[in-house]
Enzyme design. Structure first.
Site, PDB file in Angstrom:
ATOM      1  N   GLY A 104      46.934 -25.923 -14.816  1.00  0.00           N
ATOM      2  CA  GLY A 104      45.567 -25.604 -14.410  1.00  0.00           C
ATOM      3  C   GLY A 104      45.456 -25.254 -12.944  1.00  0.00           C
ATOM      4  O   GLY A 104      44.774 -24.290 -12.570  1.00  0.00           O
ATOM      5  N   ASP A 125      58.173 -23.161 -13.305  1.00  0.00           N
ATOM      6  CA  ASP A 125      57.744 -24.108 -14.336  1.00  0.00           C
ATOM      7  C   ASP A 125      58.862 -24.186 -15.373  1.00  0.00           C
ATOM      8  O   ASP A 125      59.634 -23.240 -15.540  1.00  0.00           O
ATOM      9  CB  ASP A 125      56.441 -23.657 -15.005  1.00  0.00           C
ATOM     10  CG  ASP A 125      55.656 -24.817 -15.591  1.00  0.00           C
ATOM     11  OD1 ASP A 125      54.504 -25.040 -15.172  1.00  0.00           O
ATOM     12  OD2 ASP A 125      56.202 -25.525 -16.462  1.00  0.00           O
ATOM     13  N   ASN A 134      46.616 -26.425 -23.581  1.00  0.00           N
ATOM     14  CA  ASN A 134      46.603 -25.973 -22.175  1.00  0.00           C
ATOM     15  C   ASN A 134      45.492 -24.960 -21.894  1.00  0.00           C
ATOM     16  O   ASN A 134      45.036 -24.807 -20.757  1.00  0.00           O
ATOM     17  CB  ASN A 134      47.912 -25.263 -21.813  1.00  0.00           C
ATOM     18  CG  ASN A 134      49.160 -26.113 -21.930  1.00  0.00           C
ATOM     19  OD1 ASN A 134      50.241 -25.594 -22.162  1.00  0.00           O
ATOM     20  ND2 ASN A 134      49.036 -27.424 -21.784  1.00  0.00           N
ATOM     21  N   ASN A 187      51.758 -35.021 -11.081  1.00  0.00           N
ATOM     22  CA  ASN A 187      52.337 -36.368 -11.030  1.00  0.00           C
ATOM     23  C   ASN A 187      52.839 -36.655  -9.617  1.00  0.00           C
ATOM     24  O   ASN A 187      53.233 -35.751  -8.875  1.00  0.00           O
ATOM     25  CB  ASN A 187      53.457 -36.518 -12.065  1.00  0.00           C
ATOM     26  CG  ASN A 187      54.645 -35.671 -11.726  1.00  0.00           C
ATOM     27  OD1 ASN A 187      55.535 -36.096 -10.992  1.00  0.00           O
ATOM     28  ND2 ASN A 187      54.658 -34.445 -12.232  1.00  0.00           N
ATOM     29  N   CYS A 227      50.934 -36.453   6.470  1.00  0.00           N
ATOM     30  CA  CYS A 227      51.559 -35.979   5.233  1.00  0.00           C
ATOM     31  C   CYS A 227      51.066 -36.789   4.027  1.00  0.00           C
ATOM     32  O   CYS A 227      50.373 -37.793   4.163  1.00  0.00           O
ATOM     33  CB  CYS A 227      53.080 -35.971   5.348  1.00  0.00           C
ATOM     34  SG  CYS A 227      53.933 -37.498   4.903  1.00  0.00           S
ATOM     35  N   CYS A 255      46.146 -36.403 -17.286  1.00  0.00           N
ATOM     36  CA  CYS A 255      44.958 -35.774 -17.869  1.00  0.00           C
ATOM     37  C   CYS A 255      45.025 -35.739 -19.390  1.00  0.00           C
ATOM     38  O   CYS A 255      43.996 -35.629 -20.045  1.00  0.00           O
ATOM     39  CB  CYS A 255      44.735 -34.385 -17.291  1.00  0.00           C
ATOM     40  SG  CYS A 255      45.889 -33.158 -17.842  1.00  0.00           S
ATOM     41  N   CYS A 272      57.450 -38.414   7.566  1.00  0.00           N
ATOM     42  CA  CYS A 272      57.123 -37.709   8.814  1.00  0.00           C
ATOM     43  C   CYS A 272      57.072 -38.636  10.024  1.00  0.00           C
ATOM     44  O   CYS A 272      56.679 -38.203  11.108  1.00  0.00           O
ATOM     45  CB  CYS A 272      55.802 -36.959   8.675  1.00  0.00           C
ATOM     46  SG  CYS A 272      54.347 -38.029   8.690  1.00  0.00           S
TER      47      CYS A 272
END
Ligand SMILES: [Zn+2]
Length: 274
Positions: free
Chosen positions: A47, A68, A76, A137, A178, A195, A255
């Site tokens: 998405g 991907d 989807n 994730n 960060c 989701c 960082c």
């Protein structure tokens, strides 16, 4: 980007195609040529990534790298705007490649089928002017964060769930806060449901992905304000848009002043189901 890299002329077709944004004084012809020379990597074509890729291709980003490992699923399609019903069971990279090349032949699209993992992420993103997170994730977001900070590549990370979204942009060369400064070593278990479990309204990744796309454009052309050192939280249910200032942690493992980034300690699973 060097001045030499924008020594090119827009053809009549390009002047017409991009006319509505060339007329914006912050973009203009010089900005458009810069966009056409730019390289952006988009990790995940769900998405968020579908939306970002659509608008970046439309804006004339000359070089888009899309990544991907997944296949288009019927569930989807209500939110992943590059994938249509006819694409079910097709690789998302293939589906996205078809739409993006059809949308704008000015864009060189490089597709990579596979998962982002610690051992391949640096070689994939190393020549990018900007990186977009399209995962959902924490382990993938942390890996993107750590690799981009290590290579000093600016990036934006967003999330979308139910009716809510959040987004932060990081510019490592300016030592902005960060993602790990904010979320530390949060685990998937602690972060809550995905989701597929919690649900998501289609427009939320659309909105957050659109903001990600414009963060990239603003960075590339150096105008406006970026979402650095702050997180934007969007709640579409109540129409609340809140900013929270976040601060760089000098002891951040990524960082911080004494950090020594080892990507093998970062996350490795890409999951773009949102
Ligand atoms: Zn940090």
């Amino acid at each position: 980007m060097s001045k030499d890299s924008i020594k090119m002329e827009l053809n009549n077709n390009q002047i017409e195609r991009y006319s509505r944004q060339i007329v914006l004084k912050e973009i203009g012809g010089i900005g458009q040529k810069r966009l056409l020379k730019s390289k952006i990597t988009i990790i995940g074509l769900g998405g968020l990534g579908s939306t970002t890729a659509y608008y970046l291709a439309g804006a004339g980003i000359g070089n888009l790298k899309i990544i991907d490992f997944d296949y288009v699923d019927l569930s989807n399609i209500h939110r992943q705007i590059l994938h249509f019903t006819k694409d079910i069971n097709k690789k998302k990279t293939e589906s996205a490649f078809e739409k993006l090349t059809s949308l704008n032949p000015d864009c060189n699209i490089e597709k990579i089928d596979g998962k982002i993992v610690p051992k391949n992420i640096e070689s994939i993103i190393k020549n990018s002017d900007f990186v977009i997170d399209g995962s959902d994730n924490f382990s993938t977001k942390m890996l993107i964060n750590d690799a981009c900070v290590k290579l000093k590549i600016p990036f934006t990370i967003a999330g979308a769930l139910r009716y809510h979204g959040q987004i932060i942009t990081v510019v490592p060369k300016k030592k902005t806060t960060c993602y790990r400064c904010v979320f530390g070593n949060i685990t998937e278990e602690a972060s809550g449901m995905s989701c597929s479990q919690a649900g998501v309204i289609g427009v939320i990744p659309g909105i957050m992905g659109s903001i990600e796309a414009f963060e990239a454009i603003k960075y590339l052309l150096d105008f406006g304000e970026l979402l650095t050192n702050k997180i934007l939280f969007v709640d579409l249910l109540t129409n609340q848009y809140n900013y929270i200032n976040v601060f760089r942690d000098v002891e951040c493992l990524t960082c911080g002043d004494n950090s020594n980034i080892n990507l093998m300690d970062s996350g490795s699973e890409i999951n773009d189901k949102c």
